[in-house]
Design a protein around this motif. Structure first.
Motif, mmCIF file in Angstrom:
data_model
loop_
_atom_site.group_PDB
_atom_site.id
_atom_site.type_symbol
_atom_site.label_atom_id
_atom_site.label_comp_id
_atom_site.label_asym_id
_atom_site.label_seq_id
_atom_site.Cartn_x
_atom_site.Cartn_y
_atom_site.Cartn_z
ATOM 1 N N ASN A 86 1.427 4.785 1.543
ATOM 2 C CA ASN A 86 1.169 5.309 2.881
ATOM 3 C C ASN A 86 1.811 6.687 3.005
ATOM 4 O O ASN A 86 3.020 6.840 2.835
ATOM 5 C CB ASN A 86 1.757 4.362 3.933
ATOM 6 N N GLU A 87 0.971 7.683 3.265
ATOM 7 C CA GLU A 87 1.490 9.045 3.415
ATOM 8 C C GLU A 87 2.377 9.183 4.651
ATOM 9 O O GLU A 87 3.238 10.054 4.715
ATOM 10 C CB GLU A 87 0.329 10.033 3.513
ATOM 11 N N ASN A 88 2.166 8.332 5.646
ATOM 12 C CA ASN A 88 2.971 8.387 6.875
ATOM 13 C C ASN A 88 4.306 7.682 6.627
ATOM 14 O O ASN A 88 4.538 6.568 7.083
ATOM 15 C CB ASN A 88 2.205 7.731 8.027
ATOM 16 N N GLU A 136 0.801 -1.214 0.000
ATOM 17 C CA GLU A 136 0.000 0.000 0.000
ATOM 18 C C GLU A 136 0.836 1.266 0.000
ATOM 19 O O GLU A 136 1.935 1.313 0.555
ATOM 20 C CB GLU A 136 -0.907 -0.015 1.236
#
Length: 351
Positions: free
Chosen positions: A28-30, A26
């Motif tokens: 993931n912005e984090n 995935e």
């Protein structure tokens, strides 16, 4: 069901379940590296702050660019498997790859560039970046390393891995394509003088869906991957995926008197707490195995290990909540949604 999917079921004797974009790794912005740099900034001496802050800014821009590309892929409405942010290691070689996209008709390696300034590509394949002021005049220009050459090396590494793992032979290597995607909407790319073989490998992010459709159309009568092979290729690449360890001292010099503090910070940031031993994870894994045997398909046809972890983290209490978990579209929710939600709710009541 279209003719292609019907034919695939006849040839493989297995139902075609892939109808839409599915992230097996995935976006993931984090971002872990961004978090780590922010931690480094807290403990680094003040004279190094400017350099670290600049790296944080560049990395943040890169994440925005990858978010734009992820958005295009999610909204492509194509049967594709997507792997984001791979760090492949094979023999003495490594490669950081932004996206790998697998479709029955192609495997696409995407290098995402959030380019700043105007980019000119010369007849010889050189990339030159122009910086302009508010008045439109160029105040600086500089050469940049060709992202196309960089991506070609990534393709060769992927070919080596897939051949060594006997995923496919030389005859299917032609299905592996590569693109450099300029993810900054303000970037101007002047490829007027670039050769055709250069032009066709660099696009803006809003052209990505059309480009993938062109790749499908161009290979309608050629070799193709079954759905089972698509998942097998994806899992082979994930098997060779490693965690990239950033050497802060090598980048910024010997900054830290208290290395123990930095190591503790990185450990906290870079490693998720394992969830494989939780009752919910085990029961969802058992359900996947039992159901896959019942339907005579591979377990990852239902959901991958990464999607299984996402289920455990999200704990969807209804089918509508399940739809929000990436990889669980209408088809999977209709087939397995009620069972999954029942398992989640039962385990939550125990907690």
């Amino acid at each position: 069901m279209g003719f292609f999917n019907t034919l695939k079921e006849v040839m493989t004797n297995k139902p075609s379940t892939l109808r839409e974009p599915t992230f097996l790794k995935e976006f993931n912005e984090n971002n872990d590296k961004l978090k780590a740099l922010e931690e480094v900034l807290k403990v680094a001496p003040e004279e190094k702050h400017k350099q670290i802050e600049q790296d944080i800014k560049l990395l943040s821009c890169g994440i925005v660019g990858e978010k734009n590309v992820a958005f295009e892929l999610k909204n492509s409405h194509m049967p594709i498997l997507i792997l984001h942010d791979l760090y492949l290691k094979y023999k003495d070689l490594t490669a950081q790859i932004d996206f790998v996209v697998i479709n029955p008709r192609f495997l696409l390696v995407v290098e995402c560039k959030n380019m700043v300034g105007d980019i000119q590509i010369t007849n010889s394949g050189e990339f030159i970046r122009y910086f302009k002021g508010a008045n439109g005049k160029t105040y600086k220009k500089e050469g940049m390393y060709s992202p196309i050459v960089q991506n070609e090396r990534h393709v060769e590494l992927i070919k080596d891995i897939l051949k060594a793992e006997e995923e496919f032979g030389e005859h299917r290597s032609s299905l592996i394509k590569h693109l450099v995607v300029a993810a900054n909407s303000k970037t101007i790319i002047n490829s007027r003088y670039a050769k055709k073989e250069i032009k066709e490998h660099i696009i803006k992010h809003d052209q990505l869906i059309n480009k993938m459709k062109e790749l499908v159309d161009a290979n309608k009568d050629g070799y193709w991957f079954t759905e089972e092979k698509m998942y097998s290729i994806a899992n082979t690449l994930l098997k060779h995926n490693s965690t990239y360890t950033f050497d802060y001292n090598k980048k910024y010099g010997d900054l830290f008197d208290n290395n123990e503090k930095l190591q503790l910070s990185n450990k906290d940031i870079m490693h998720e707490e394992p969830i494989e031993e939780t009752p919910l994870y085990k029961e969802l894994r058992k359900y996947r195995l039992d159901k896959s045997r019942e339907e005579n398909v591979k377990p990852y046809f239902l959901y991958s290990n990464l999607q299984l972890k996402a289920l455990v983290k999200a704990k969807p209490k209804s089918v509508e909540e399940l739809r929000k978990v990436n990889g669980f579209g209408n088809v999977k929710c209709e087939r397995y949604g009620k069972d999954i939600v029942e398992i989640v709710n039962k385990n939550c009541r125990k907690d």
